[in-house]
Design a protein around this motif. Sequence first.
Motif, PDB file in Angstrom:
ATOM      1  N   ARG A  56      18.391 -35.638  -0.732  1.00  0.00           N
ATOM      2  CA  ARG A  56      19.309 -34.517  -0.986  1.00  0.00           C
ATOM      3  C   ARG A  56      18.545 -33.273  -1.412  1.00  0.00           C
ATOM      4  NH1 ARG A  56      21.913 -38.405  -4.030  1.00  0.00           N
ATOM      5  NH2 ARG A  56      21.931 -37.141  -5.934  1.00  0.00           N
ATOM      6  N   ILE A  57      17.482 -33.455  -2.168  1.00  0.00           N
ATOM      7  CA  ILE A  57      16.679 -32.303  -2.597  1.00  0.00           C
ATOM      8  C   ILE A  57      15.873 -31.748  -1.429  1.00  0.00           C
ATOM      9  CG2 ILE A  57      14.773 -31.576  -4.083  1.00  0.00           C
ATOM     10  CD1 ILE A  57      15.910 -33.629  -6.153  1.00  0.00           C
ATOM     11  N   GLU A  58      15.369 -32.617  -0.553  1.00  0.00           N
ATOM     12  CA  GLU A  58      14.676 -32.132   0.645  1.00  0.00           C
ATOM     13  C   GLU A  58      15.623 -31.328   1.529  1.00  0.00           C
ATOM     14  OE1 GLU A  58      13.156 -35.719   2.319  1.00  0.00           O
ATOM     15  OE2 GLU A  58      11.353 -35.731   1.064  1.00  0.00           O
ATOM     16  N   MET A  59      16.859 -31.775   1.622  1.00  0.00           N
ATOM     17  CA  MET A  59      17.873 -31.036   2.389  1.00  0.00           C
ATOM     18  C   MET A  59      18.174 -29.695   1.725  1.00  0.00           C
ATOM     19  SD  MET A  59      20.359 -34.271   3.297  1.00  0.00           S
ATOM     20  CE  MET A  59      21.386 -33.488   4.563  1.00  0.00           C
ATOM     21  N   LEU A  60      18.212 -29.688   0.406  1.00  0.00           N
ATOM     22  CA  LEU A  60      18.435 -28.451  -0.342  1.00  0.00           C
ATOM     23  C   LEU A  60      17.325 -27.442  -0.048  1.00  0.00           C
ATOM     24  CD1 LEU A  60      19.991 -26.979  -2.741  1.00  0.00           C
ATOM     25  CD2 LEU A  60      18.318 -28.065  -4.241  1.00  0.00           C
ATOM     26  N   LYS A  61      16.096 -27.911  -0.009  1.00  0.00           N
ATOM     27  CA  LYS A  61      14.975 -27.016   0.254  1.00  0.00           C
ATOM     28  C   LYS A  61      15.063 -26.416   1.654  1.00  0.00           C
ATOM     29  CE  LYS A  61      10.868 -28.347  -1.131  1.00  0.00           C
ATOM     30  NZ  LYS A  61       9.666 -29.196  -1.425  1.00  0.00           N
ATOM     31  N   GLU A  62      15.371 -27.249   2.642  1.00  0.00           N
ATOM     32  CA  GLU A  62      15.500 -26.724   4.001  1.00  0.00           C
ATOM     33  C   GLU A  62      16.647 -25.715   4.082  1.00  0.00           C
ATOM     34  OE1 GLU A  62      15.645 -29.536   7.154  1.00  0.00           O
ATOM     35  OE2 GLU A  62      13.755 -30.513   6.604  1.00  0.00           O
ATOM     36  N   ALA A  63      17.741 -26.018   3.393  1.00  0.00           N
ATOM     37  CA  ALA A  63      18.878 -25.091   3.392  1.00  0.00           C
ATOM     38  C   ALA A  63      18.485 -23.744   2.808  1.00  0.00           C
ATOM     39  CB  ALA A  63      20.046 -25.694   2.612  1.00  0.00           C
ATOM     40  N   ALA A  64      17.741 -23.753   1.699  1.00  0.00           N
ATOM     41  CA  ALA A  64      17.332 -22.500   1.067  1.00  0.00           C
ATOM     42  C   ALA A  64      16.451 -21.674   1.997  1.00  0.00           C
ATOM     43  CB  ALA A  64      16.598 -22.788  -0.242  1.00  0.00           C
ATOM     44  N   ILE A  65      15.581 -22.342   2.739  1.00  0.00           N
ATOM     45  CA  ILE A  65      14.731 -21.632   3.703  1.00  0.00           C
ATOM     46  C   ILE A  65      15.584 -20.966   4.781  1.00  0.00           C
ATOM     47  CG2 ILE A  65      12.998 -21.951   5.513  1.00  0.00           C
ATOM     48  CD1 ILE A  65      11.822 -24.220   3.741  1.00  0.00           C
ATOM     49  N   ILE A  66      16.549 -21.704   5.303  1.00  0.00           N
ATOM     50  CA  ILE A  66      17.424 -21.156   6.352  1.00  0.00           C
ATOM     51  C   ILE A  66      18.239 -19.984   5.830  1.00  0.00           C
ATOM     52  CG2 ILE A  66      19.481 -21.675   7.743  1.00  0.00           C
ATOM     53  CD1 ILE A  66      18.290 -24.482   8.186  1.00  0.00           C
ATOM     54  N   LEU A  67      18.763 -20.123   4.625  1.00  0.00           N
ATOM     55  CA  LEU A  67      19.555 -19.037   4.034  1.00  0.00           C
ATOM     56  C   LEU A  67      18.744 -17.748   3.964  1.00  0.00           C
ATOM     57  CD1 LEU A  67      21.201 -21.080   1.160  1.00  0.00           C
ATOM     58  CD2 LEU A  67      22.445 -20.002   3.027  1.00  0.00           C
ATOM     59  N   LYS A  68      17.536 -17.848   3.437  1.00  0.00           N
ATOM     60  CA  LYS A  68      16.703 -16.647   3.297  1.00  0.00           C
ATOM     61  C   LYS A  68      16.361 -16.048   4.660  1.00  0.00           C
ATOM     62  CE  LYS A  68      14.483 -17.614  -1.156  1.00  0.00           C
ATOM     63  NZ  LYS A  68      13.185 -17.752  -1.869  1.00  0.00           N
ATOM     64  N   THR A 107      17.005 -12.480  13.667  1.00  0.00           N
ATOM     65  CA  THR A 107      17.521 -13.804  14.027  1.00  0.00           C
ATOM     66  C   THR A 107      16.634 -14.839  13.361  1.00  0.00           C
ATOM     67  OG1 THR A 107      16.196 -13.951  16.047  1.00  0.00           O
ATOM     68  CG2 THR A 107      18.445 -13.063  16.257  1.00  0.00           C
ATOM     69  N   ALA A 108      17.214 -15.983  13.058  1.00  0.00           N
ATOM     70  CA  ALA A 108      16.482 -17.024  12.335  1.00  0.00           C
ATOM     71  C   ALA A 108      16.205 -18.208  13.241  1.00  0.00           C
ATOM     72  CB  ALA A 108      17.291 -17.474  11.124  1.00  0.00           C
ATOM     73  N   THR A 109      14.971 -18.691  13.181  1.00  0.00           N
ATOM     74  CA  THR A 109      14.603 -19.926  13.865  1.00  0.00           C
ATOM     75  C   THR A 109      13.886 -20.825  12.870  1.00  0.00           C
ATOM     76  OG1 THR A 109      14.410 -18.889  16.044  1.00  0.00           O
ATOM     77  CG2 THR A 109      13.230 -20.962  15.710  1.00  0.00           C
ATOM     78  N   PHE A 110      14.365 -22.054  12.770  1.00  0.00           N
ATOM     79  CA  PHE A 110      13.763 -23.021  11.850  1.00  0.00           C
ATOM     80  C   PHE A 110      14.047 -24.415  12.375  1.00  0.00           C
ATOM     81  CE2 PHE A 110      14.240 -25.993   8.290  1.00  0.00           C
ATOM     82  CZ  PHE A 110      13.015 -25.853   7.658  1.00  0.00           C
ATOM     83  N   ARG A 111      13.038 -25.253  12.380  1.00  0.00           N
ATOM     84  CA  ARG A 111      13.206 -26.637  12.809  1.00  0.00           C
ATOM     85  C   ARG A 111      12.712 -27.547  11.696  1.00  0.00           C
ATOM     86  NH1 ARG A 111      11.105 -23.692  16.968  1.00  0.00           N
ATOM     87  NH2 ARG A 111      12.468 -23.393  18.800  1.00  0.00           N
ATOM     88  N   GLY A 112      13.638 -28.150  11.010  1.00  0.00           N
ATOM     89  CA  GLY A 112      13.293 -29.042   9.925  1.00  0.00           C
ATOM     90  C   GLY A 112      13.664 -30.475  10.243  1.00  0.00           C
ATOM     91  N   ARG A 113      13.490 -31.318   9.262  1.00  0.00           N
ATOM     92  CA  ARG A 113      13.849 -32.717   9.436  1.00  0.00           C
ATOM     93  C   ARG A 113      15.362 -32.906   9.436  1.00  0.00           C
ATOM     94  NH1 ARG A 113      12.140 -37.726   5.361  1.00  0.00           N
ATOM     95  NH2 ARG A 113      13.332 -39.355   6.459  1.00  0.00           N
ATOM     96  N   TYR A 114      16.056 -32.076   8.647  1.00  0.00           N
ATOM     97  CA  TYR A 114      17.501 -32.252   8.468  1.00  0.00           C
ATOM     98  C   TYR A 114      18.325 -31.156   9.133  1.00  0.00           C
ATOM     99  CZ  TYR A 114      15.756 -35.436   4.887  1.00  0.00           C
ATOM    100  OH  TYR A 114      15.099 -36.440   4.232  1.00  0.00           O
ATOM    101  N   TYR A 115      17.784 -29.931   9.161  1.00  0.00           N
ATOM    102  CA  TYR A 115      18.536 -28.799   9.690  1.00  0.00           C
ATOM    103  C   TYR A 115      17.669 -27.998  10.648  1.00  0.00           C
ATOM    104  CZ  TYR A 115      21.368 -29.592   5.427  1.00  0.00           C
ATOM    105  OH  TYR A 115      22.131 -30.135   4.423  1.00  0.00           O
ATOM    106  N   SER A 116      18.328 -27.394  11.623  1.00  0.00           N
ATOM    107  CA  SER A 116      17.620 -26.510  12.555  1.00  0.00           C
ATOM    108  C   SER A 116      18.538 -25.352  12.942  1.00  0.00           C
ATOM    109  CB  SER A 116      17.210 -27.265  13.824  1.00  0.00           C
ATOM    110  OG  SER A 116      16.308 -28.298  13.534  1.00  0.00           O
ATOM    111  N   VAL A 117      17.924 -24.198  13.162  1.00  0.00           N
ATOM    112  CA  VAL A 117      18.629 -23.055  13.748  1.00  0.00           C
ATOM    113  C   VAL A 117      17.725 -22.464  14.821  1.00  0.00           C
ATOM    114  CG1 VAL A 117      20.101 -22.467  11.786  1.00  0.00           C
ATOM    115  CG2 VAL A 117      17.776 -21.560  11.882  1.00  0.00           C
ATOM    116  N   GLU A 118      18.308 -21.875  15.835  1.00  0.00           N
ATOM    117  CA  GLU A 118      17.553 -21.327  16.954  1.00  0.00           C
ATOM    118  C   GLU A 118      18.050 -19.924  17.266  1.00  0.00           C
ATOM    119  OE1 GLU A 118      14.521 -21.540  19.720  1.00  0.00           O
ATOM    120  OE2 GLU A 118      15.151 -23.250  18.485  1.00  0.00           O
ATOM    121  N   ASN A 119      17.215 -18.917  16.946  1.00  0.00           N
ATOM    122  CA  ASN A 119      17.580 -17.523  17.213  1.00  0.00           C
ATOM    123  C   ASN A 119      18.990 -17.208  16.687  1.00  0.00           C
ATOM    124  OD1 ASN A 119      15.127 -16.962  18.556  1.00  0.00           O
ATOM    125  ND2 ASN A 119      15.937 -17.861  20.449  1.00  0.00           N
ATOM    126  N   ALA A 120      19.243 -17.606  15.454  1.00  0.00           N
ATOM    127  CA  ALA A 120      20.586 -17.472  14.878  1.00  0.00           C
ATOM    128  C   ALA A 120      20.718 -16.148  14.131  1.00  0.00           C
ATOM    129  CB  ALA A 120      20.867 -18.631  13.925  1.00  0.00           C
TER     130      ALA A 120
END
Length: 310
Positions: free
Chosen positions: A126-138, A145-158
């Motif tokens: 849950r904390i690893e997911m929290l960290k990925e979420a914080a990165i995406i938010l920022k 546009t935001a691009t991020f590929r993590g273990r739990y979450y990903s966004v592509e040119n968002a």
Amino acid sequence: MGRPEFGVMLRQQKIDFEEIKTTAQLCDSIGYDSVWFYDHVLGQGIIGIDIYEPWTLMSALSTVTQNVKLGTMVLCNLFRHPPLLAKMASTLDVISKGRVEFAMGAGWFEEEFRAYGYQFPSAKERIEMLKEAAIILKLMWTEETATFRGRYYSVENAPCNPKPVQRPHIPICIGGSGENFLLRAVAELADEWNCPASSAVEFDRKQSILRSHCEEIGRNMEDITISQQTVCVLVEDRKDLPEKLEKAQRRYGFFGNIEKLGIVGTPEDCVKKIRADMEKGISKYTIFFSDVMNPKTIELFAKEVIPEFR
């Protein structure tokens, strides 16, 4: 040392919206910095009662207040997909003209996860997911546009437009006290650390561990605002304190020993306690008043305590 900020935790269960609105408007008009809600869907202690969803509630209140910021103490990361949450927060920040308080945590109340069909991973996950979420938010709040590929979450040119009013982004507060993972996440990603009620008794040790994490990654801990949830038992006459304190202890026992850890006593006593906290580095409060949304207590604190720090 700057002035401390004072926010009020408002009720959102077993209550009419008009009373919430009236209390939020009172806080807005007499000098409080923020109003807060918890991010639960089942209620705490009593399952199945009427309870308002906080983001919907804050959106409504943002249109009938002008000064106070609005926040959740703390938002459960797993309830909302991070890119959608980024969009929600940005929208509310624009509507409220920059008044979003963004405090988030990993979630803990397993019963409501199960009831609403959410998975409940281990605390570490849950904390690893929290960290990925914080990165995406920022990223979504600052990049075109935001691009991020993590273990739990990903966004592509968002894209996330409009961007928040607060720049460079809405400050992210992370609440919690887990020493190996949560406080590490604070050191790496947070603009603010909120020490939860249950950890107030260990504040000095938790703060020291956070400092160690900051030193390991080369971050200046002074760049992290420290906030605290606390109970305030406020009386005009000390003879009224024992009865009021007893009731507060029954209601907010999860804080620990309220007489020792809370903001307790006359306005003069409260000012003294806050000054001592400021020496430890605490500069922001989310206050659970012992008599909850009693306008007389809210007004007394605003009249006799807050001006001592302005």
